[in-house]
Motif scaffolding. Structure first.
Motif, PDB file in Angstrom:
ATOM      1  N   ILE A 147      34.759  23.948  18.698  1.00 15.71           N
ATOM      2  CA  ILE A 147      34.203  24.294  17.319  1.00 15.71           C
ATOM      3  C   ILE A 147      34.810  25.862  17.009  1.00 15.71           C
ATOM      4  CG2 ILE A 147      32.045  25.078  18.090  1.00 15.71           C
ATOM      5  CD1 ILE A 147      31.059  24.013  15.222  1.00 15.71           C
ATOM      6  N   SER A 148      35.443  26.033  15.910  1.00 10.05           N
ATOM      7  CA  SER A 148      35.751  27.675  15.629  1.00 10.05           C
ATOM      8  C   SER A 148      34.476  28.302  15.480  1.00 10.05           C
ATOM      9  CB  SER A 148      36.696  27.642  13.994  1.00 10.05           C
ATOM     10  OG  SER A 148      35.856  27.038  12.896  1.00 10.05           O
ATOM     11  N   ALA A 149      34.835  29.546  15.399  1.00 11.29           N
ATOM     12  CA  ALA A 149      33.809  30.686  15.321  1.00 11.29           C
ATOM     13  C   ALA A 149      33.243  30.502  14.102  1.00 11.29           C
ATOM     14  CB  ALA A 149      34.471  32.169  15.337  1.00 11.29           C
ATOM     15  N   GLY A 176      33.927  26.011  10.760  1.00  7.66           N
ATOM     16  CA  GLY A 176      34.568  25.439   9.679  1.00  7.66           C
ATOM     17  C   GLY A 176      35.487  24.325  10.242  1.00  7.66           C
ATOM     18  N   ARG A 177      35.828  24.483  11.535  1.00  7.49           N
ATOM     19  CA  ARG A 177      36.879  23.560  11.943  1.00  7.49           C
ATOM     20  C   ARG A 177      36.381  23.079  13.416  1.00  7.49           C
ATOM     21  NH1 ARG A 177      42.721  25.482  12.379  1.00  7.49           N
ATOM     22  NH2 ARG A 177      42.981  23.319  12.795  1.00  7.49           N
ATOM     23  N   THR A 178      36.487  21.670  13.628  1.00  7.34           N
ATOM     24  CA  THR A 178      36.413  21.140  14.920  1.00  7.34           C
ATOM     25  C   THR A 178      37.497  20.368  15.406  1.00  7.34           C
ATOM     26  OG1 THR A 178      35.406  19.246  13.979  1.00  7.34           O
ATOM     27  CG2 THR A 178      33.694  21.097  14.619  1.00  7.34           C
ATOM     28  N   ASP A 179      37.465  19.923  16.853  1.00  6.16           N
ATOM     29  CA  ASP A 179      38.345  19.242  17.245  1.00  6.16           C
ATOM     30  C   ASP A 179      37.836  18.379  18.566  1.00  6.16           C
ATOM     31  OD1 ASP A 179      41.854  19.812  18.971  1.00  6.16           O
ATOM     32  OD2 ASP A 179      40.820  18.043  17.602  1.00  6.16           O
ATOM     33  N   TYR A 180      38.479  17.152  18.785  1.00  5.46           N
ATOM     34  CA  TYR A 180      37.881  16.389  19.621  1.00  5.46           C
ATOM     35  C   TYR A 180      39.190  15.698  20.309  1.00  5.46           C
ATOM     36  CZ  TYR A 180      33.589  16.630  17.044  1.00  5.46           C
ATOM     37  OH  TYR A 180      32.477  17.160  16.341  1.00  5.46           O
ATOM     38  N   VAL A 181      38.936  15.175  21.594  1.00  3.78           N
ATOM     39  CA  VAL A 181      39.684  14.449  22.073  1.00  3.78           C
ATOM     40  C   VAL A 181      39.560  13.041  21.696  1.00  3.78           C
ATOM     41  CG1 VAL A 181      38.059  13.763  24.189  1.00  3.78           C
ATOM     42  CG2 VAL A 181      40.393  13.748  24.736  1.00  3.78           C
ATOM     43  N   ASP A 182      40.716  12.439  21.505  1.00  6.96           N
ATOM     44  CA  ASP A 182      40.645  10.956  20.954  1.00  6.96           C
ATOM     45  C   ASP A 182      39.360  10.062  21.425  1.00  6.96           C
ATOM     46  OD1 ASP A 182      44.202  10.747  20.447  1.00  6.96           O
ATOM     47  OD2 ASP A 182      42.627  11.810  19.270  1.00  6.96           O
TER      48      ASP A 182
END
Length: 126
Positions: free
Chosen positions: A50-52, A55-61
Motif C-alpha cells: 500500500i502506498s504512503a 491511495g494505491r494498493t497492489d496484490y499478487v494475483d
C-alpha cells in the motif's frame, strides 16, 4: 522504523485471519508498506503493498480479491485481511516498510523495502 507483525495462527481452509503490523520508532505516514510471505523451501514472495498515501494498493494475483491491505496511520499500523484462505496461503508472513517521497508509489520487490519485521506464522488446514 521497527516493525512487529502479529495475528497469525491456525485456520481451516475457507476461513479468515487479520494480520497486523505495528510500527514504532518513526511514524509510517511517509512509508509505503508491504506484506511478503515465505513457505518452507520457497523464496520470499510479494503478497500486497500500500502506498504512503493509502491511495494505491497492489496484490499478487493469487490473493487478489481475497486479501485486503489497509493502514491506520494514527495507530501506526498496517493490516492484511485474509479471507477465503487456502492451504497454499500457509507461510510465514512478514511486513516491510519503505520510506517513500512519492506518496502514491507502490513498491512490490523485496529489494525496495529497507525495513522488515519478524514473521508471523499462518497455517491453513485442509
Amino acid at each position: 522504523v521497527q516493525l512487529q507483525a502479529s495475528g497469525g495462527g491456525l485456520v481451516q481452509a475457507g476461513g479468515s485471519l487479520r494480520l497486523s503490523c505495528q510500527a514504532s520508532g518513526r511514524t509510517i505516514n511517509s512509508y509505503a508498506m508491504g506484506w511478503f510471505r515465505q513457505a518452507p523451501g520457497k523464496e520470499r514472495e510479494f503478497v500486497a503493498a500500500i502506498s504512503a498515501s493509502a491511495g494505491r494498493t497492489d496484490y499478487v494475483d493469487s490473493v487478489r480479491g481475497r486479501f485486503t491491505i489497509s493502514r491506520n496511520n494514527a495507530k501506526n499500523t498496517v493490516y492484511l485481511q485474509m479471507n477465503t484462505l487456502e492451504p497454499e496461503d500457509a507461510a510465514v508472513y512478514y511486513c516491510a516498510a519503505r520510506f517513500e517521497i512519492q506518496s502514491d508509489y507502490v513498491p512490490a520487490a523485496k529489494h525496495e523495502f529497507a525495513f522488515w519485521g519478524q514473521g508471523t506464522q499462518v497455517t491453513v488446514s485442509s
